[in-house]
Design a protein around this motif. Structure first.
Motif, mmCIF file in Angstrom:
data_model
loop_
_atom_site.group_PDB
_atom_site.id
_atom_site.type_symbol
_atom_site.label_atom_id
_atom_site.label_comp_id
_atom_site.label_asym_id
_atom_site.label_seq_id
_atom_site.Cartn_x
_atom_site.Cartn_y
_atom_site.Cartn_z
ATOM 1 N N ILE A 147 53.184 -0.068 -2.388
ATOM 2 C CA ILE A 147 52.789 0.777 -1.248
ATOM 3 C C ILE A 147 53.457 2.153 -1.350
ATOM 4 O O ILE A 147 52.825 3.181 -1.140
ATOM 5 N N MET A 148 54.741 2.168 -1.731
ATOM 6 C CA MET A 148 55.468 3.441 -1.793
ATOM 7 C C MET A 148 54.930 4.355 -2.893
ATOM 8 O O MET A 148 54.840 5.566 -2.728
ATOM 9 N N SER A 149 54.556 3.787 -4.027
ATOM 10 C CA SER A 149 54.156 4.635 -5.160
ATOM 11 C C SER A 149 52.651 4.873 -5.232
ATOM 12 O O SER A 149 52.213 5.902 -5.732
ATOM 13 N N LYS A 150 51.852 3.940 -4.749
ATOM 14 C CA LYS A 150 50.395 4.081 -4.893
ATOM 15 C C LYS A 150 49.714 4.413 -3.574
ATOM 16 O O LYS A 150 48.610 4.943 -3.561
ATOM 17 N N GLY A 151 50.342 4.047 -2.474
ATOM 18 C CA GLY A 151 49.731 4.264 -1.168
ATOM 19 C C GLY A 151 48.780 3.138 -0.802
ATOM 20 O O GLY A 151 48.508 2.227 -1.603
ATOM 21 N N MET A 152 48.289 3.200 0.429
ATOM 22 C CA MET A 152 47.376 2.169 0.922
ATOM 23 C C MET A 152 46.439 2.800 1.951
ATOM 24 O O MET A 152 46.870 3.604 2.780
ATOM 25 N N THR A 153 45.169 2.476 1.845
ATOM 26 C CA THR A 153 44.187 2.986 2.794
ATOM 27 C C THR A 153 43.375 1.824 3.339
ATOM 28 O O THR A 153 42.850 1.020 2.555
ATOM 29 N N GLU A 154 43.267 1.744 4.648
ATOM 30 C CA GLU A 154 42.476 0.706 5.313
ATOM 31 C C GLU A 154 42.755 -0.681 4.744
ATOM 32 O O GLU A 154 41.840 -1.469 4.480
ATOM 33 N N GLY A 155 44.042 -0.935 4.501
ATOM 34 C CA GLY A 155 44.451 -2.281 4.119
ATOM 35 C C GLY A 155 44.334 -2.608 2.644
ATOM 36 O O GLY A 155 44.737 -3.695 2.222
ATOM 37 N N LYS A 156 43.798 -1.645 1.865
ATOM 38 C CA LYS A 156 43.684 -1.913 0.425
ATOM 39 C C LYS A 156 44.568 -0.928 -0.344
ATOM 40 O O LYS A 156 44.572 0.270 -0.047
ATOM 41 N N ALA A 157 45.294 -1.479 -1.327
ATOM 42 C CA ALA A 157 46.182 -0.637 -2.123
ATOM 43 C C ALA A 157 45.373 0.445 -2.819
ATOM 44 O O ALA A 157 44.269 0.191 -3.310
ATOM 45 N N ASP A 158 45.944 1.676 -2.856
ATOM 46 C CA ASP A 158 45.259 2.789 -3.521
ATOM 47 C C ASP A 158 45.499 2.800 -5.028
ATOM 48 O O ASP A 158 45.059 3.707 -5.724
ATOM 49 N N GLY A 159 46.213 1.850 -5.504
ATOM 50 C CA GLY A 159 46.449 1.758 -6.940
ATOM 51 C C GLY A 159 47.165 0.450 -7.217
ATOM 52 O O GLY A 159 47.593 -0.237 -6.289
ATOM 53 N N ARG A 160 47.267 0.108 -8.480
ATOM 54 C CA ARG A 160 47.905 -1.152 -8.855
ATOM 55 C C ARG A 160 49.144 -0.876 -9.682
ATOM 56 O O ARG A 160 49.207 0.097 -10.434
ATOM 57 N N LEU A 161 50.123 -1.742 -9.540
ATOM 58 C CA LEU A 161 51.285 -1.685 -10.416
ATOM 59 C C LEU A 161 50.867 -2.179 -11.798
ATOM 60 O O LEU A 161 49.927 -2.973 -11.925
ATOM 61 N N ALA A 162 51.587 -1.718 -12.818
ATOM 62 C CA ALA A 162 51.312 -2.205 -14.179
ATOM 63 C C ALA A 162 51.532 -3.718 -14.239
ATOM 64 O O ALA A 162 50.830 -4.434 -14.950
ATOM 65 N N MET A 163 52.487 -4.216 -13.461
ATOM 66 C CA MET A 163 52.772 -5.660 -13.506
ATOM 67 C C MET A 163 51.728 -6.475 -12.734
ATOM 68 O O MET A 163 51.627 -7.678 -12.925
ATOM 69 N N ASP A 164 50.942 -5.811 -11.892
ATOM 70 C CA ASP A 164 49.925 -6.531 -11.123
ATOM 71 C C ASP A 164 48.850 -7.151 -12.014
ATOM 72 O O ASP A 164 48.206 -8.118 -11.619
ATOM 73 N N GLN A 551 55.351 -13.194 -14.562
ATOM 74 C CA GLN A 551 54.012 -12.872 -15.057
ATOM 75 C C GLN A 551 54.090 -12.573 -16.540
ATOM 76 O O GLN A 551 55.124 -12.123 -17.039
ATOM 77 N N ALA A 552 53.008 -12.806 -17.239
ATOM 78 C CA ALA A 552 53.012 -12.604 -18.677
ATOM 79 C C ALA A 552 51.615 -12.309 -19.173
ATOM 80 O O ALA A 552 50.622 -12.647 -18.526
ATOM 81 N N THR A 553 51.572 -11.656 -20.335
ATOM 82 C CA THR A 553 50.294 -11.432 -21.002
ATOM 83 C C THR A 553 50.529 -11.415 -22.505
ATOM 84 O O THR A 553 51.627 -11.106 -22.955
ATOM 85 N N GLY A 554 49.486 -11.758 -23.255
ATOM 86 C CA GLY A 554 49.607 -11.770 -24.710
ATOM 87 C C GLY A 554 49.630 -13.187 -25.241
ATOM 88 O O GLY A 554 49.566 -14.152 -24.472
ATOM 89 N N PRO A 555 49.748 -13.332 -26.573
ATOM 90 C CA PRO A 555 49.701 -14.669 -27.162
ATOM 91 C C PRO A 555 50.796 -15.584 -26.610
ATOM 92 O O PRO A 555 51.960 -15.200 -26.577
#
Ligand SMILES: [Zn+2]
Length: 584
Positions: A147-164, A551-555
């Motif tokens: 919320i602090m870095s991406k913001g939020m409008t009408e209940g939806k995040a205005d951006g996603r964290l890389a970890m999301d 959380q994880a990604t990759g082989p």
């Protein structure tokens, strides 16, 4: 009467009976095949060696383990009091996977444990692992950072964290072998060895004797990598490099406070890249600022071993061009300052250490260096101040540290996009009792600061801005900011405001050694004394027992799912690198 006497005799016998023996590794230990560990049996009474029987899967133990143990007739505590007899067999390794039932019998003492010795596929699933730890990272930190870095409008995040957007997830149980609660030593050690242990312990089971470095050892990931692969190893942190989390990659001690010795353990393993704070434990005792008690000069020893040395961001950039493949970067005598202090507020110790690199800078240099190895690498990156700022409930600093950690995740994902044979793991080591509950709005009517707290519909949305698009809020002292509170606290003055003058110090020690509210915050307009809900030995908020989100990604990332014990995470790492087989 007779019945009563019998009952009395029975209960006396019960209380007088010796406790059961203890066996290390503990029951239900999971042990990587061929991985060296120490076996110890602690008996509660003194026994003759001939009276102690140890069977493994029904056979005399020496037959299965391949060698006899040392028998200690009288093991003593620090004061010379006899604790009982013991059996110690160091550097044991079991090549054959399967269940091992270890049964001990000595007089009326019996104990049985079962170990699961596991192996891995012959072929590695990935070439590289980037293991990113937000120390103390809890769900509230992540939500607040988003919320602090991406913001939020009408209940939806205005951006996603890389970890999301990491595609596999698990809940991780962080409890220690002796307590539901835990610390960074035991938790990170479980990740890095596959064995849970006790609070303050690294790479050992906690035995009953006083010395901190004689406890039964288990192999660390760094040692396993050196034993079975030619991969490079990197350790990057904003803490002292000998602090619990980075130390867990390489060290063996019952006491995380053995920092001078941990530097020696790090030197023994020689990770190819070591970047962080903590130079005080590398300097010999006569150098001003040294925290060593001997004349060992580890700066010199590492330099002699071929490491380029960096003590500032400028030197780190220079060292990254030298191509030695080995860098020791120590940018602070203690823990490095937070992003907020380094970039915006210039508080903390930034005046003394004005040119500290960012965690992103250190990670980028580490990836550049380590990826030169055609055999691949293991890199551990720790955002330490998420925890170090959550303890004193300095939520603005902790959340901005989380944003920085997320930028590290973005760097790792960029690397993995070009090098798809890379597993990325992002997790906390333990959690904090922290929650985001709404906003604090200076324009909300009310005489008291608590009236400014907006909850439910009144919370609305905060008004942070990011005009320069660097991913960080332009300032944290906005008029409608996040309301974050700890579930547990010492006595302190709640100010409902960011701490612009330096990291929050909520409590100080009184003449009796108890922690009381720090009067320095008493006169902040609207400050209110909150009476603590913790014992007065605690100077700050404490760790939570709540699960960590991994959380994880990759082989290999698909192996992370559902609820997992922290020690089981190591099994995934071992699987991904095929550490159960000798590849060297
Ligand atoms: Zn902590």
């Amino acid at each position: 009467m007779r019945n009563l006497l019998t009952a009395l005799a029975a209960s006396t016998m019960l209380t007088g009976m010796a406790h059961a023996a203890e066996i290390y590794p503990l029951d239900r230990a999971t042990i990587l095949a061929r991985s060296p560990f120490d076996f110890k049996v602690e008996l509660d009474a003194v026994h003759g060696e001939a009276d102690v029987a140890v069977l493994v899967n029904g056979k005399p133990y020496a037959e299965v383990f391949g060698k006899p143990a040392e028998f200690v007739a009288e093991e003593k505590d620090g004061e010379g009091k006899v604790l009982g007899s013991a059996l110690i067999l160091r550097d044991l390794a079991l090549a054959e996977p399967g269940q091992y039932v270890v049964e001990v019998k000595a007089g009326d003492e019996t104990k049985s444990v079962t170990w699961d010795v596991y192996t891995t596929p012959e072929v590695a699933k990935a070439k590289n692992i980037i293991f990113i730890v937000g120390d103390g990272l809890s769900v509230a930190h992540r939500t607040a950072a988003r919320i602090m870095s991406k913001g939020m409008t009408e209940g939806k995040a205005d951006g996603r964290l890389a970890m999301d957007d990491l595609d596999h997830m698990a809940f991780i149980g962080t409890s220690s072998t002796h307590s539901i609660a835990t610390d960074s030593a035991n938790t990170m050690s479980a990740y890095m060895t596959g064995h849970k242990s006790r609070v303050n312990a690294l790479g050992v089971y906690a035995d009953r004797t006083a010395p901190s470095q004689d406890d039964p050892k288990v192999e660390t990931v760094a040692e396993a990598l050196r034993r079975t692969t030619k991969k490079s190893i990197g350790i990057v942190t904003t803490a002292e490099v000998e602090d619990a989390t980075p130390a867990a990659v390489v060290s063996h001690t019952r006491k995380r406070g053995d920092k001078a010795d941990i530097v020696g353990m790090m030197y023994n393993v020689q990770p190819d890249v070591v970047l962080g704070g903590g130079s005080a434990y590398f300097l010999k005792s006569d150098v001003p600022g040294s925290k060593r008690k001997d004349d060992k000069d580890y700066i010199q020893l590492f330099t002699d071993a071929g490491y380029s040395l960096a003590t500032t961001k400028a030197e780190l950039t220079a060292a990254s061009g030298t191509n030695t493949g080995k860098i020791l970067g120590l940018f602070h005598t203690g823990n490095m300052d937070t992003w907020l202090d380094r970039h915006e507020l210039k508080k903390g110790t930034v005046d003394k250490f004005p040119d500290q690199p960012d965690l992103v800078d250190m990670t980028t240099v580490a990836l550049d260096q380590l990826s030169k190895n055609p055999d691949g690498f293991f890199l551990m990156v720790e955002g330490a101040s998420v925890d170090k700022m959550s303890h004193p409930m300095d939520w603005d600093r902790a959340v901005v540290e989380t944003i920085e950690l997320d930028h590290v995740v973005a760097v790792a994902r960029e690397f993995a996009a070009k090098n798809p044979d890379t597993l990325i793991v992002v997790t906390g080591d333990h959690t904090h009792g922290v929650s985001l509950i709404g906003t604090i709005d200076d324009e909300k009517p009310g005489d008291e600061m608590r009236e400014k707290v907006g909850v439910y519909d009144d919370a609305g949305f905060p008004n942070y801005t990011d005009a320069d698009k660097d991913g960080y809020p332009d300032k944290i002292d906005v008029t409608r900011r996040l309301a974050i509170f700890s579930s547990n606290f010492p006595d302190y003055y709640e100010t409902w405001r960011p701490k612009l003058d330096g990291p929050f110090a909520p409590s100080i020690q009184d003449a009796d050694g108890k922690y009381v509210a720090n009067e320095a915050y008493k006169d902040v307009p609207g400050a209110v004394l909150r009476t603590g809900n913790l014992p007065k030995e605690n100077d700050t908020a404490v760790h939570a027992v709540d699960d960590v989100v991994l959380q994880a990604t990759g082989p290999g990332a698909e192996e992370f799912k559902g609820y997992m014990e922290q020690s089981d995470v190591y099994k995934v790492l071992a699987d991904v690198f095929a550490l159960g087989t000798a590849q060297k």
